[in-house]
Design an enzyme around this catalytic site. Sequence first.
Site, PDB file in Angstrom:
ATOM      1  N   ARG A  87       0.829  -1.220   0.000  1.00  0.00           N
ATOM      2  CA  ARG A  87       0.000   0.000   0.000  1.00  0.00           C
ATOM      3  C   ARG A  87       0.867   1.276   0.000  1.00  0.00           C
ATOM      4  O   ARG A  87       0.734   2.137   0.840  1.00  0.00           O
ATOM      5  CB  ARG A  87      -0.970   0.024   1.182  1.00  0.00           C
ATOM      6  CG  ARG A  87      -1.733  -1.249   1.455  1.00  0.00           C
ATOM      7  CD  ARG A  87      -2.741  -1.616   0.390  1.00  0.00           C
ATOM      8  NE  ARG A  87      -3.809  -0.670   0.237  1.00  0.00           N
ATOM      9  CZ  ARG A  87      -4.947  -0.670   0.953  1.00  0.00           C
ATOM     10  NH1 ARG A  87      -5.104  -1.553   1.906  1.00  0.00           N
ATOM     11  NH2 ARG A  87      -5.894   0.220   0.713  1.00  0.00           N
ATOM     12  N   ARG A 102     -14.314  -2.952  10.314  1.00  0.00           N
ATOM     13  CA  ARG A 102     -13.748  -1.750   9.666  1.00  0.00           C
ATOM     14  C   ARG A 102     -14.664  -1.281   8.539  1.00  0.00           C
ATOM     15  O   ARG A 102     -14.721  -0.094   8.221  1.00  0.00           O
ATOM     16  CB  ARG A 102     -12.364  -2.051   9.088  1.00  0.00           C
ATOM     17  CG  ARG A 102     -11.269  -2.207  10.116  1.00  0.00           C
ATOM     18  CD  ARG A 102      -9.924  -2.282   9.451  1.00  0.00           C
ATOM     19  NE  ARG A 102      -9.740  -1.148   8.548  1.00  0.00           N
ATOM     20  CZ  ARG A 102      -8.758  -1.079   7.654  1.00  0.00           C
ATOM     21  NH1 ARG A 102      -7.896  -2.071   7.539  1.00  0.00           N
ATOM     22  NH2 ARG A 102      -8.625  -0.024   6.875  1.00  0.00           N
ATOM     23  N   ASP A 157     -12.331  -5.659  -4.327  1.00  0.00           N
ATOM     24  CA  ASP A 157     -12.875  -5.810  -2.969  1.00  0.00           C
ATOM     25  C   ASP A 157     -13.907  -6.927  -2.873  1.00  0.00           C
ATOM     26  O   ASP A 157     -14.268  -7.337  -1.775  1.00  0.00           O
ATOM     27  CB  ASP A 157     -13.494  -4.494  -2.493  1.00  0.00           C
ATOM     28  CG  ASP A 157     -12.443  -3.428  -2.306  1.00  0.00           C
ATOM     29  OD1 ASP A 157     -12.802  -2.246  -2.196  1.00  0.00           O
ATOM     30  OD2 ASP A 157     -11.246  -3.778  -2.314  1.00  0.00           O
TER      31      ASP A 157
END
Length: 420
Positions: A125, A401, A309
């Site tokens: 990332r 999250r 995702d």
Amino acid sequence: MSGKVDSIHIRGGNALFGETQIQGSKNAVLPVMAAALLTEDVCVIENCPRISDVIHMQNLLTKIGCKLSRKGRNLVIDAREVSEDYMEGESVTGMRSSSMLLGAMLGRTGHITMAYPGGCVIGKRPIDMHLNALAKMGVVIEEKEGAFTAWAKRLEGNVIKLPFASVGATENIIMAAVKANGITIIDNAAKEPEIVTLCDFLQRAGAVIEGAGESLLMIKGVNKLHGIQFRIPGDRIVAGTYLFSVLGTGGHIFLKDAPTRQMLSVMRTAAMMGADIEISKEGLSVLAEPARIPIPYVKTEVYPGFPTDLQSPLMAVLSVGEGTCIIEETIFEDRFKMAQELAKMGAQIKIDGKQAFITGVPKLVGCEVSAGELRGGAGLVIAGCMAEGETVVKNRHFIERGYEDICRDYQNLGVNIYTG
Ligand code: EPZ
């Protein structure tokens, strides 16, 4: 998670029936919260999901000097006061979402000190594309042991060609550009719906932006923005998670406020697997038989392709049934970690670089598995809904999250599921 029980228990094997409300979008609300800083005013964000990434961003904004309050599903951000010295030496650490403050703080105060945002199990990332782009806008970046300070006397518009259509980098450039001097062109901008939502928010606040959702984005800097009331759209990834669940178990569900126009590639894949999908302005209805149609190959791509995702939720569904399927993950370098947990339940998946080779098995058997990150955790909950017997998914905090209350949603759809 000290002490707090951090698991989800699922007794699987039943079809899903019922209706559940789709929450506001995590990946849309986080950049909008950061962009509120640029208005130097009060903003009301409607349909704001109650998830830990939002709480984390609320804490960061409070730390910077904003005043935040929650009224039901509305989040009020009073960004009139931002105490610059708060950022002096203050490193904004923690999750990826902190990187979104980069463009907003530079656009607001011209200065930010922050730690490099955390990587996670799906990949390193990095934010090199963000920093290279901002440097082209006059930002000076000084690194110091694991953190960096970025500042600019005056942000200057420029032409920025992104080597990859990075969502976060596009968001940061937009936020740095809306009050910069002159015009900024982003060539190869990300086209995700979250970019369109961010541009919609900023335009309503007074920004001048052309080409939202296209590869070529133009932003003309203005002097001032103002506060607005803004509604966050439904979360396309949460809706896609539940859509794929019913393909794994069979049944008939209704997903209220699913953002169907943002889900074409997801619905196309589901239809290829045999789902009967109906779209209405209220949401999305999905009817699926327990046995789904095998599909040979799925590749994750930037929008409007199949979203990375939903790769893990899809993998969970494809692990049971006839035939074999290859999933190719082209966005993140390490996003197949869930496969080793699915194998404990009986799945047969071989990983080779960017490809996962899935051989469908007749059934999964429930057992104890561990979530390693957000979407892999959601995939394990789907596997639990499909499996015979009880599945315990540990590390629920990863799932929290991005999913407001995954147990509540699945209970609405008839699943025997609880936190424990
Ligand atoms: C956003 O992450 C989303 N997160 C991710 O969702 C989503 O998977 C991703 O976009 C792709 O759609 C949020 O919006 C908070 P990228 P982001 O920059 O912005 C590499 C979830 O589960 N890259 O498009 O980090 C990067 O390493 C999360 O909700 C660089 O190399 O995604 C990755 O391999 C997971 N250098 C790829 O590009 C950079 O400077 C895509 O990253 C930036 C990115």
